[in-house]
Scaffold this active site. Sequence first.
Site, PDB file in Angstrom:
ATOM      1  N   SER A  55      81.587 -15.373  -9.320  1.00 59.28           N
ATOM      2  CA  SER A  55      82.363 -14.686 -10.349  1.00 59.28           C
ATOM      3  C   SER A  55      81.525 -13.666 -11.108  1.00 59.28           C
ATOM      4  O   SER A  55      80.293 -13.776 -11.198  1.00 59.28           O
ATOM      5  CB  SER A  55      82.945 -15.701 -11.325  1.00 59.28           C
ATOM      6  OG  SER A  55      83.727 -16.651 -10.641  1.00 59.28           O
TER       7      SER A  55
HETATM    8  N1  SAH Z   1      81.837 -20.766  -9.812  1.00 60.59           N
HETATM    9  C1  SAH Z   1      81.738 -20.185  -8.514  1.00 60.59           C
HETATM   10  C2  SAH Z   1      83.073 -19.642  -8.089  1.00 60.59           C
HETATM   11  C3  SAH Z   1      83.263 -19.634  -6.639  1.00 60.59           C
HETATM   12  S1  SAH Z   1      84.827 -19.069  -6.095  1.00 60.59           S
HETATM   13  C4  SAH Z   1      80.686 -19.107  -8.517  1.00 60.59           C
HETATM   14  O1  SAH Z   1      80.597 -18.365  -9.503  1.00 60.59           O
HETATM   15  O2  SAH Z   1      79.962 -18.985  -7.539  1.00 60.59           O
HETATM   16  C5  SAH Z   1      85.778 -20.547  -6.095  1.00 60.59           C
HETATM   17  C6  SAH Z   1      85.300 -21.663  -5.226  1.00 60.59           C
HETATM   18  O3  SAH Z   1      86.305 -22.692  -5.247  1.00 60.59           O
HETATM   19  C7  SAH Z   1      85.099 -21.304  -3.764  1.00 60.59           C
HETATM   20  O4  SAH Z   1      83.797 -21.630  -3.385  1.00 60.59           O
HETATM   21  C8  SAH Z   1      86.118 -22.186  -3.024  1.00 60.59           C
HETATM   22  O5  SAH Z   1      85.659 -22.633  -1.777  1.00 60.59           O
HETATM   23  C9  SAH Z   1      86.300 -23.324  -3.988  1.00 60.59           C
HETATM   24  N2  SAH Z   1      87.542 -24.103  -3.843  1.00 60.59           N
HETATM   25  C10 SAH Z   1      88.790 -23.661  -3.580  1.00 60.59           C
HETATM   26  N3  SAH Z   1      89.668 -24.680  -3.571  1.00 60.59           N
HETATM   27  C11 SAH Z   1      88.952 -25.803  -3.839  1.00 60.59           C
HETATM   28  C12 SAH Z   1      89.294 -27.179  -3.976  1.00 60.59           C
HETATM   29  N4  SAH Z   1      90.558 -27.622  -3.829  1.00 60.59           N
HETATM   30  N5  SAH Z   1      88.299 -28.058  -4.259  1.00 60.59           N
HETATM   31  C13 SAH Z   1      87.018 -27.637  -4.412  1.00 60.59           C
HETATM   32  N6  SAH Z   1      86.647 -26.344  -4.296  1.00 60.59           N
HETATM   33  C14 SAH Z   1      87.601 -25.439  -4.018  1.00 60.59           C
END
Ligand code: SAH
Length: 225
Positions: free
Chosen positions: A64
Amino acid sequence: MTEDPYTSARHKMVAEQLVERGITDPSVIQALSTIPRHLFVPEAVRAQAYDDGPLPIGENQTISQPYIVALMTQLLGLEGFETVLEVGTGSGYQTAILGKLARQVFSIELYEPLAQQATRILHELGYENLVIMTGDGSRGLLAHGPFDAIIITAAAPRVPQILLEQLADGGRLVAPVGGAEGQVLERWTRRDARRGDHFKCEKMIPVAFVPLRGKHGWQEKDWKM
Ligand code: SAH
């Protein structure tokens, strides 16, 4: 941890992207000033690690934008004693920030390779209060709750009731809510858990996240760009 080749880029990011836009929590500013964001992104995009936007991290996912990470963290109002649940570990950058500001963090990531990579870097950085798991975080983590704070870092169709129920009394949940066309950042606060529930919902700002998958997330066919 402070003197690395990206120190000045990081301080510029904090001044121009966070402080100028109204991030005020000193502990949030301190965390983003010191945590080496460049180590959480693939080498190919490392030079852009402190730019004002999200970046690809593999598996079609993104790290993000710094401002959004700071804002969501600030909205959680952490003081240092909390147990926190993060849904969507991704790169592990947000996890590292939570690890600095709370007592104990549980983070769940759906994609195993991302969870492994995040675990590796967080271990190298010496964090000992973070537990990263692979699985469907949309169901929460009943065995380790209740949580003083919950953060969902992927777009949910609505905040899953099962996650609200894992909040401690007074606990806060921050999540982007909406579909492929865009979402609104929501903060939920639980009050009087013993005397009959009350959940307050505040809508903050428009945001754009990748979809939350899993049981209480978006199905592939319903997430239309
Ligand atoms: N906080 C992270 C955001 C990553 S994007 C950063 O700044 O790097 C969101 C993430 O949520 C992705 O890695 C995706 O794989 C994960 N995601 C999506 N659905 C999910 C679920 N049901 N359970 C766990 N993770 C999930």
